[in-house]
Design an enzyme around this catalytic site. Sequence first.
Site, PDB file in Angstrom:
ATOM      1  N   ASN A 137      -7.373   1.572   9.973  1.00 56.96           N
ATOM      2  CA  ASN A 137      -6.065   1.908  10.543  1.00 56.96           C
ATOM      3  C   ASN A 137      -6.239   1.964  12.053  1.00 56.96           C
ATOM      4  OD1 ASN A 137      -5.463   2.304   7.858  1.00 56.96           O
ATOM      5  ND2 ASN A 137      -4.849   4.439   8.058  1.00 56.96           N
TER       6      ASN A 137
ATOM      7  N   GLU B 116      -7.506   8.130   6.237  1.00 61.21           N
ATOM      8  CA  GLU B 116      -7.808   8.770   7.527  1.00 61.21           C
ATOM      9  C   GLU B 116      -8.407  10.166   7.389  1.00 61.21           C
ATOM     10  OE1 GLU B 116      -4.329   8.610  10.010  1.00 61.21           O
ATOM     11  OE2 GLU B 116      -4.224   6.431   9.945  1.00 61.21           O
TER      12      GLU B 116
ATOM     13  N   ARG C 179       0.851  -1.188   0.000  1.00 57.34           N
ATOM     14  CA  ARG C 179       0.000   0.000   0.000  1.00 57.34           C
ATOM     15  C   ARG C 179       0.887   1.238   0.000  1.00 57.34           C
ATOM     16  NH1 ARG C 179      -2.641   3.018   4.801  1.00 57.34           N
ATOM     17  NH2 ARG C 179      -3.813   4.556   3.637  1.00 57.34           N
TER      18      ARG C 179
ATOM     19  N   GLU D  22      -3.430  -0.160   8.230  1.00 57.08           N
ATOM     20  CA  GLU D  22      -2.261   0.325   8.987  1.00 57.08           C
ATOM     21  C   GLU D  22      -2.324  -0.215  10.395  1.00 57.08           C
ATOM     22  OE1 GLU D  22      -1.406   4.532   9.239  1.00 57.08           O
ATOM     23  OE2 GLU D  22      -1.853   4.800   7.113  1.00 57.08           O
TER      24      GLU D  22
END
Length: 455
Positions: A304, A174, A85, A368
């Site tokens: 994440n 995010e 990624r 993440e």
Amino acid sequence: MTTRSTDATRFPRLPAGFTWGASTAAYQIEGAADEDGKGASVWDTFVRRPGAVRDGHTGDIACDHHHRFAEDVALMRRLGLDAYRFSISWPRVLPTGAGKVEPRGLDFYDRLVDALLDAGIEPTPTLFHWDLPQALEDEGGWLSRGTAHRFAEYAAVVAERLGDRVKRWITLNEPFVHMSFGYAFGVHAPGRALMLDALPVAHHQLLGHGLATAALRAAVPDARILIANNCTPVRLRPDARQDEDVAAASAYDALHNGIFNDPLFTGSYPDLTAYGMADRSWGGVVRDGDLATISAPLDGLGVNYYNPTWVTAPADPAAGLPFDLAEPTEPYERTAFDWPVVPDGLTELLTGLKDRYGEALPPVWITENGCSQPAGLHDRARIDYLAEHISAVADAVSLGVDVRGYFTWSLLDNFEWAEGYHQRFGLVEVDFATQRRTPRASFAWYRDLIASQRS
Ligand code: IFM
């Protein structure tokens, strides 16, 4: 931390076909800040603001990945990654954010994608990881609805060039962190401190996600599309007062998680009026039809995860927010960033998403998870962290959550935003004076884990 085995051969087995990956982002690793016609991003501007970044560090060179990507792909091949990624720098492709395309920018990602495919690694680009073209910020940035449309146009340009080979796409990284750090508190680019007046940034990013999803599907009919949301379980302290603290937790949950997940899977926003945070249309920002665009079906949710968030009722209700952030009272281990290490928070988060959205929740990829640790090659604490968190994912799978992959943050030590190069998240240590890459103990551990999960 609880003690579970880190022995890769005795590790819980994730489902067949599980994707093992690692993540990075353009501004944090690429460098080449003004090469090949690249335009300025908000981060190129922000790092030059005195005091904005610790010790005045910048991403001008970062890991010099733009020139050294072949060496980095070779490291990924040694790790045995299924997928990588990375993010695409919008101003490298469209220097002023819209209009004229810079072919040399696209050429770079073309070469990277080919190198990954040659190494048997699935390219998984994120289209926006916070480096908005400065020219668009000058027109209002994500406070402006027009940026959502420019984002979809940019997505179409990239998909047109890479879509024959790239099938898994992530729209945004995010959006909560970008809204809050970038526009509410001003500690990230573009450095605006608008507090709750930053809310339109949430909606315009999500609208951009929805419009870009449509553009990707038009250009790449077999695309699999995700968004990477930073999610946090919200926790109360043991001495919580039932009414006030529970209300504060629910307000924080709405702001951090609900705003960014509910519209995707329920087609509506949480009611912020209940917490005094906004009126129903957020001052007219949310228009008819927007939620239908945002809730178009997705192929996956990227999660994440770093740690839970503890909240209490605000000490000063007149201060503007219906919660205060708090420190946990439990004596958790801490990363070098001083973030508490709470692996069971990840299981709680994943089962909570399933409880909240039921059948509407698509498969989940952890896009993440990782930790900053002190410099050095013998990073036992990182191995423990990864082992505990991957075990927590296995626990969620055994409780019925459909988790399909895990990408660790990060492949390389890199530019950690306002902390500059002071936080090291890499499986690979980078000496920023020489650009020498040296795999850490955690690199070998992750490599062995991936191999044993496949065997
Ligand atoms: O480095 C960041 C990344 O860019 C976004 N998620 C959190 C990481 C660690 O802070």
